[in-house]
Scaffold this active site. Sequence first.
Site, PDB file in Angstrom:
ATOM      1  N   GLN B 221       0.822  -1.202   0.000  1.00  0.00           N
ATOM      2  CA  GLN B 221       0.000   0.000   0.000  1.00  0.00           C
ATOM      3  C   GLN B 221       0.863   1.262   0.000  1.00  0.00           C
ATOM      4  O   GLN B 221       0.340   2.356  -0.075  1.00  0.00           O
ATOM      5  CB  GLN B 221      -0.916   0.011   1.237  1.00  0.00           C
ATOM      6  CG  GLN B 221      -1.871  -1.171   1.299  1.00  0.00           C
ATOM      7  CD  GLN B 221      -2.641  -1.253   2.608  1.00  0.00           C
ATOM      8  OE1 GLN B 221      -2.820  -2.326   3.135  1.00  0.00           O
ATOM      9  NE2 GLN B 221      -3.117  -0.132   3.130  1.00  0.00           N
ATOM     10  N   ARG B 368      -8.302  -1.170   8.629  1.00  0.00           N
ATOM     11  CA  ARG B 368      -9.367  -0.252   8.211  1.00  0.00           C
ATOM     12  C   ARG B 368      -9.734   0.721   9.323  1.00  0.00           C
ATOM     13  O   ARG B 368     -10.902   0.939   9.635  1.00  0.00           O
ATOM     14  CB  ARG B 368     -10.599  -1.025   7.754  1.00  0.00           C
ATOM     15  CG  ARG B 368     -11.426  -0.185   6.793  1.00  0.00           C
ATOM     16  CD  ARG B 368     -12.450  -0.972   6.060  1.00  0.00           C
ATOM     17  NE  ARG B 368     -13.126  -0.070   5.136  1.00  0.00           N
ATOM     18  CZ  ARG B 368     -13.963  -0.463   4.218  1.00  0.00           C
ATOM     19  NH1 ARG B 368     -14.255  -1.721   4.065  1.00  0.00           N
ATOM     20  NH2 ARG B 368     -14.537   0.413   3.422  1.00  0.00           N
ATOM     21  N   CYS B 369      -8.700   1.250   9.970  1.00  0.00           N
ATOM     22  CA  CYS B 369      -8.937   2.287  10.956  1.00  0.00           C
ATOM     23  C   CYS B 369      -7.679   3.106  11.057  1.00  0.00           C
ATOM     24  O   CYS B 369      -6.625   2.687  10.615  1.00  0.00           O
ATOM     25  CB  CYS B 369      -9.268   1.713  12.330  1.00  0.00           C
ATOM     26  SG  CYS B 369      -7.824   1.317  13.316  1.00  0.00           S
ATOM     27  N   GLU B 738     -12.821   4.586   6.477  1.00  0.00           N
ATOM     28  CA  GLU B 738     -12.793   3.729   7.661  1.00  0.00           C
ATOM     29  C   GLU B 738     -13.856   4.062   8.700  1.00  0.00           C
ATOM     30  O   GLU B 738     -13.986   3.352   9.694  1.00  0.00           O
ATOM     31  CB  GLU B 738     -11.397   3.818   8.287  1.00  0.00           C
ATOM     32  CG  GLU B 738     -10.339   3.386   7.295  1.00  0.00           C
ATOM     33  CD  GLU B 738      -8.948   3.870   7.635  1.00  0.00           C
ATOM     34  OE1 GLU B 738      -7.998   3.190   7.303  1.00  0.00           O
ATOM     35  OE2 GLU B 738      -8.828   4.936   8.247  1.00  0.00           O
TER      36      GLU B 738
END
Lengths: 291, 793
Positions: B221, B368-369, B738
């Site tokens: 990523q 996802r945070c 998120e």
Amino acid sequence: MYPPRFNYESPKSLAEAISLLTAGGGEAKVLAGGQSLVPMLKLRFASPEMLVDINNIPGLNYVRRDADGSIHIGALCRHEDLEKSEVIAEHQPTIAAAAPLVADPIVRTRGTFVGSVCHADPQGDWSATMIALDGHIVAQGPNGKRNIPARDFVTGPFQNALAFDEIAIEAVIPAPKGDVHGGYLKLERRVGDFATAAVAVALETSGGKVIRAGIALTGVGGRTINANVAADSLVGSALTIESITRAGELAAAAAEPRSDHRGSASYKRHIVSTFLTRILNNISESTVKAA
Amino acid sequence: MALDEIKIGGMGASRRRVEDNRFIRGKGNYVDDIVLPAMLHMEILRSPMAHARIKSIDVSKAWEIPGVRLVLTGEMLAARNLAWMPTLSYDTQAVMAMDKVRFQGQEVAAVIADDPYIAKDACEAIRVEYEALPVIVNPMQAMAPGAALIRDDKENQTDNKVFDWEVGDRAGADKAFAEADLISKIELHYPRSHPSPIETCGSIADFDRATGKLTVYMTTQAPHIIRAAVAMVAELPEHMIRIVSPDLGGGFGNKVPVYPGYVISILASILTERPVKWIEDKTGNLISTGFGRDVYLQGELAVRKDGKMLGVRMHTISDHGAFFADAQPSKFKIGLMHSAFACYDIPVAHLTATGTYTNKAPGGVAYRCSFRVTEAMFFQERMVQAAADDLGMDQAEFRRINFVKDDDFPHRTAYGFLTDSGQYGKCLDVGLEAIDYKNFLVQKEEAKKRGRLLGIGISTMTEPLGAGNSREYDILGIKMFDSAELRVHMSGKAILRTGAKSQGQGHETTWAQIVAHELGIPADDIVVEEGDTDTAPFGMGTYASRSTPVAGAAVAMVSRKIRAKARKIAAHLLEVSEEDVEWELGRFYVRSSPDRGVTIQDCAMAAYSNMPDGMEPGLENNAYYDPPNLTWPFACYISTVEVDPETGVWDVLKVVAVDDCGVRINPMIVEGQIMGGLTEAYAMASMQFITYDVEGNCVGSNYMDYLLPTAWETPGFELHEVVTPCPHHPIGAKGIGECATVGGPASFVNAVMDALRGTGVRNIDMPLLADRVYEAIQTGKDISGAPPIKTEE
């Protein structure tokens, strides 16, 4: 996926398939839907020397009801075929109830009823329905065919009564002698998960009384549990609140669950009795309505 | 006339995702799709033991298998100074175990062979002799007196503690609690979870001895950060390293860290002088790569009788696994945990945090945070719920009276963050209306007659998204900004490159929309490229909802630079002075004579064919953007559930989501983000977790044990929006990727707890599996901790 090395054969007839199994001498596995076998190959839990793929053998893909009322399911009949079958929807409520609960919709398009029974997973749904329905498996080997009752078919976890050179070519549900009732309830944490617990029920009634009963339990023991004591307790009289409660207790007692990440043993027993009670109550209500 | 922005695919257009054209046709290009000439294949042998001394490794049988080209062990790495590598949290991590293994799944050896089947066969032929050591699977065991020392490799490390850390005002909090009418307490465990992207991690390392260049195709990523890390770890010059991150099959934070597999494949390519492909299998991904959460949360809230919050205290105990390899770039040891209570006007707060080593997989990632914000907001909303119950106050009203009010911005939170905008009360109102809050009690009574328990759960929160600013956020000292590079060709078509890296977010679609908005070039005329460090400008990558807040801002800023140059060209073409030129979407015109104008495409052509005297030709530029602050989206999630008390099974009846993420670039993509996030929130609340048995065996190593909800279980979601533009972002956008994962879980748990009101149960820790809910109802007691792997009765 990177399984161990194996030979792959794709026979065009049962005779050819059986001779391949015979030549394999116990190191060959039959591949039908592959929904259990292929993951086991992937994880290298299974390492057969040969896969005998029966998908190209004609005449094994059917579900039909004979004139005598018996139901016949061919070795290549997929779960989804049963889910969509009008014959099943009309005549066989236990299988009709279980079909949409087997695995997940993707697996159901490929996996087979007979293959699932042969796999003899204590978590398999179809073994329970077969035992509840008192069905049998037709096995074909070098010396011809023989019938193996479902209650004797599974000999242990992932073990069945087939000889190494036999293929299970058909499952048979015998003709009923009374009105047919049934149900299947399963608790799973998610679609496609193995059952935390599941209950298969097949009843025949005549004149408001139960004349035959079969109850089998999925996922609550080292093999599919035949809750015949619970089933027998229902035979000979009409379903009542008392008889239903009693059957629920007997079925829970018949279960042999283990505590694991799907729940404690006592929880699983509780689910067995709750689900059996719910199925029997439904049957009781529908028979009252019908009468 | 100005162009119709929606028609050209500008801001606000629910433009179809351009990347989907190749994905739905099976034409995506993932790492495993790439085949290089003479490529070898690598398989990693992982430890079956959680904590054990390695007595011997015998690789001789592996070497005997035809087609095996190389067998690597920790000792061979150590000879090249590669046995250990630095982590993003200033710890070290074993690339391959040498002295001992510290978690199940740790890398012990690797085989490089002609094909992956051979590599796998050869791994099975390696014999490793282990001597079992005591296994530690939770922080309580880790901190117990006499606990086995996991990190005996570290000098001065005498226990299993990673850190003690605190933030906030201890004395102030003590005072607030002394003055409180009521102190509400809660203890929670946020179980370990795994991002589990469908595509696992993998790499193809290709070292070219002739040129000295190392090319690595990999699932990352953050390709530029990887380039910097590889330069440091492998001691190769940065300009001779090219990282290519092709299409990614999801990331969710899992593809931020540097994993041993990447490093080993690079060494293998250097040694074999051939490309080496490593594709992790699903189990390898689940048991060895970055997890999320695994935090014990204790807290208390001081309130006044009238419902006013006076202060909050939190204590967290986090389980980091065998190496402190959290991928979080703040200066704060426990990430942004102290963003808790940011949406509430609470005068004082104090947080203490303890981190521990255990014999579990390392690498807490922001699943996802935004770096522990998920735990913070879950704690916050469960705490708020408990306090409302203790006060006997309506849960919606309790939130409302404590919200930071619309005209109180900018607002300094008790923990020191600066929030800048929002309409919290309005979002709550929209949510309550949509769920028909007023009539819920009627429904509840009706359900009771059917033997079912209904519950409603609210979760409201603002969270910090979009790191930097560069003052507080960096990775290995590199400040957290981002960049974009825009090149407009002479025909007015363009290519945009950024240092972000989409893993499904749809950058190829939305970045073009920002350019369309700024320049009036139709989005279809703009190609977007990311992920190749040889061509993309520098960037910190995509995670923590930072792409739109940071890289997206850079896209707007570079477009404005292009527009400024185009304006000069327009003045030249229109033969007026620059001050007399006006802009409307897609066109410059003469202020006094609006019919006289030139399009942006005219200007592009002129930049190559008719530029003003003295002007540098061409129409391209780049922009680096260092955000002044984080962005603070707000969300209100409300769920209703129905519990079957006979089985503990609960079904979601309705979910309402009200998100305020500022200006929406592509509403369809935003809605997709919210629905995906709510699905993951539902997953964590209901079923998805990883636990370990007493021997340190990972329970959750495959998709039969690690449950991801399918379309079958996932409830429907009703989405609503409120728009409060971000005051400091060039296009007013805030992060959104998120929010729902962060805020969602508490709404489901609060709903089930509401349904169980009257049973005496105050808390069931996630996941709320049916057997746990049933047990709580039966016993009237809370269910705490990770679901245990029970032994036989």
